[in-house]
Design an enzyme around this catalytic site. Structure first.
Site, mmCIF file in Angstrom:
data_model
loop_
_atom_site.group_PDB
_atom_site.id
_atom_site.type_symbol
_atom_site.label_atom_id
_atom_site.label_comp_id
_atom_site.label_asym_id
_atom_site.label_seq_id
_atom_site.Cartn_x
_atom_site.Cartn_y
_atom_site.Cartn_z
ATOM 1 N N ASP A 102 54.485 43.502 95.358
ATOM 2 C CA ASP A 102 53.619 43.616 96.525
ATOM 3 C C ASP A 102 54.100 42.737 97.679
ATOM 4 O O ASP A 102 53.350 42.446 98.605
ATOM 5 C CB ASP A 102 52.169 43.275 96.164
ATOM 6 C CG ASP A 102 51.181 43.791 97.210
ATOM 7 O OD1 ASP A 102 51.491 44.801 97.862
ATOM 8 O OD2 ASP A 102 50.120 43.176 97.378
ATOM 9 N N ASP A 140 54.396 50.128 94.068
ATOM 10 C CA ASP A 140 54.904 49.408 95.246
ATOM 11 C C ASP A 140 56.413 49.171 95.218
ATOM 12 O O ASP A 140 56.982 48.784 96.240
ATOM 13 C CB ASP A 140 54.286 48.000 95.399
ATOM 14 C CG ASP A 140 52.854 48.000 95.865
ATOM 15 O OD1 ASP A 140 52.450 48.959 96.526
ATOM 16 O OD2 ASP A 140 52.145 47.029 95.573
ATOM 17 N N ASP A 287 40.089 46.552 96.616
ATOM 18 C CA ASP A 287 41.461 46.381 97.088
ATOM 19 C C ASP A 287 41.705 44.981 97.639
ATOM 20 O O ASP A 287 42.846 44.589 97.838
ATOM 21 C CB ASP A 287 41.768 47.392 98.192
ATOM 22 C CG ASP A 287 41.698 48.821 97.713
ATOM 23 O OD1 ASP A 287 42.236 49.110 96.633
ATOM 24 O OD2 ASP A 287 41.093 49.654 98.412
#
Length: 473
Positions: A102, A140, A287
């Site tokens: 990330d 990701d 999130d």
């Protein structure tokens, strides 16, 4: 499939159709527990419980593996896979432990280095048994590469290829899919280029929309465009439909209001190019804006189930094309019945956690601090608000056992959500206290606080740590 409509969107209660699909057939595995099911079990009389149970908890949801502990991962994987195969169902696994995952965002963490990760994936592969499994490898990892240079990008691509080969060698029936972001992120041509660089020809295809909200039809079209570039008939797509029943809300990726669950998880997709619809992001887990990433929020789940109203807290329109961000951590794997928490990294055996944020430690901080340095950045911004991060390094000689950090904004900015601490704000000045999992900060170690704020996007300044002023890094 039985479909019920709500507003502009729809959810599928159960996958009962016989439509054709890609190269997969069979029933996806629904494990016991999970964040939604655990909350329902603990709150059976809550008026939201029935909708969350019937439209979310009854569906198969993928299992996340986020702790880079090579010594425990094989047993964790084998326990889940064996339970699925014992009832002749297909388990869905999401390994999420690459170094620098990330790019240091809300789901930062992962293995310390590539060698550690490679050892971890070897052991992960050894737990997969010999029957069909679905592996959505490293969300990701390909769509989000802004933090990588040429060397670290090559290392990542090689690690993904090595992981694919390890999984295929351990279980030839494993279906491995690589990260393709979503239809509003990178172009199909760019995604195809990245997939090829990571060895997609030795995998079974790619997945898209993981933890995002794009309509299934858009993802199917996007996938077909990628497949046209790849020009390899054995490759197919998997789509995350866990929150796309109402499609996106503009470009928001961080807990947008008014969303619905989408098609139920199934291998009967009706598209020869799509092997499965899966629920990768557990519906109801934040999130990072409605709560810390990975925290189960009943109001979010109720809204996704189609029976709730828009939460009273307005969530910002985050314009950065962010990826999955299922959780923010990397600690010891939680048990299958207690999915991992956010920010305090989730575990190897379950999706991000359903528990409430840890409470602050009691009593005043006991460690002193002789010096500190700090930095602040704006991660993304939108009209009227922004997402930011403050990082403070303990430059003193003493390990802190509890801390209070301070910083200030230059204007009328106000924090609406903050993670990795509890905060108060008086005017421009913000004070943040540690929570239980991050109370200790060794000499040379850093503490990081993320937040969503209203007002003009601007870094903070005037940092303090346990009362001592910090120099700007």
């Amino acid at each position: 499939m039985a479909v019920a409509a709500a507003g502009a969107g729809a959810w599928v209660i159960a996958g009962t159709g016989t439509a054709s699909a890609g190269s997969l057939t069979g029933t996806l595995y629904r494990a016991s527990g999970g964040s939604a099911a655990n909350w329902v079990a603990a709150n059976p009389t809550d008026p939201r419980a029935a909708a969350i149970r019937d439209r979310i908890a009854v569906n198969p949801i993928a299992r996340w593996y986020t702790s880079a502990n090579a010594g425990t991962i094989q047993n964790s994987v084998a326990s889940y896979v064996n339970a699925a195969h014992a009832v002749d169902q297909i388990p869905q696994l999401i390994p999420y432990a690459l170094p620098n995952r990330d790019c240091g965002g809300a789901s930062a963490g992962g293995a310390a280095d590539i060698a550690t990760y490679n050892a971890w994936t070897q052991n992960f592969a050894r737990g997969l048994g010999s029957k069909t499994v679905i592996v959505l490898l490293e969300p990701d990892s390909l769509a989000l590469q802004t933090c990588l240079n040429a060397t670290t990008l090559a290392e990542r691509n090689n690690a993904l290829l090595a992981a694919t080969r390890a999984i295929k060698a351990a279980n030839p029936n494993a279906k491995v899919y690589l990260d393709a972001g979503h239809s509003a992120w990178n172009s199909a041509a760019e995604s195809a280029r990245r997939l090829l660089a990571a060895g997609v020809r030795e995998a079974d295809g790619f997945y898209s929309n993981l933890s995002n909200f794009r309509f299934t039809a858009n993802e199917v079209a996007y996938g077909r465009s990628i497949l046209a570039v790849l020009n390899d008939p054995k490759l197919h797509q998997v789509i995350d439909t866990s929150r796309n029943g109402n499609g996106p809300r503009g470009s928001e990726w961080c807990d947008p209001a008014g969303r619905l669950v989408g098609e139920a998880p199934t291998t009967s997709t009706g598209h020869d190019s799509v092997d499965a619809f899966v629920w990768g992001k557990p519906p109801g887990e934040a999130d990072g804006c409605a709560a810390r990433a990975g925290t189960f929020v009943p109001d979010l789940a109720y809204e996704l189930a189609g029976s709730g109203t828009t939460p009273t807290t307005t969530r910002p329109a985050t314009t950065a094309p962010a990826g999955p961000r299922p959780s923010a951590s990397a600690s010891a794997p939680p048990s299958p019945s207690a999915p991992p928490s956010a920010s305090a990294p989730p575990s190897a055996s379950a999706p991000p956690s359903a528990s409430a944020p840890p409470t602050p430690t009691s009593g005043p901080p006991t460690g002193g601090v002789g010096a500190c340095s700090a930095t602040s950045r704006v991660d993304s911004q939108w009209r009227g608000g922004f997402l930011g991060t403050v990082t403070i390094t303990n430059r003193g000689a003493t390990t802190l056992n509890g801390w209070t950090a301070g910083f200030a904004f230059p204007g009328d900015q106000r924090i609406t959500h903050l993670w990795n601490g509890t905060h108060t704000q008086s005017g421009a000045a913000v004070s943040v206290r540690n929570v239980g999992y991050n109370a200790r900060v060794a000499p040379g170690a850093t503490l990081t606080v993320g937040f969503v704020a209203t007002g003009t996007a601007s870094p903070a300044s005037a940092y303090t740590l346990n009362g001592a002023g910090c120099t700007a890094a």
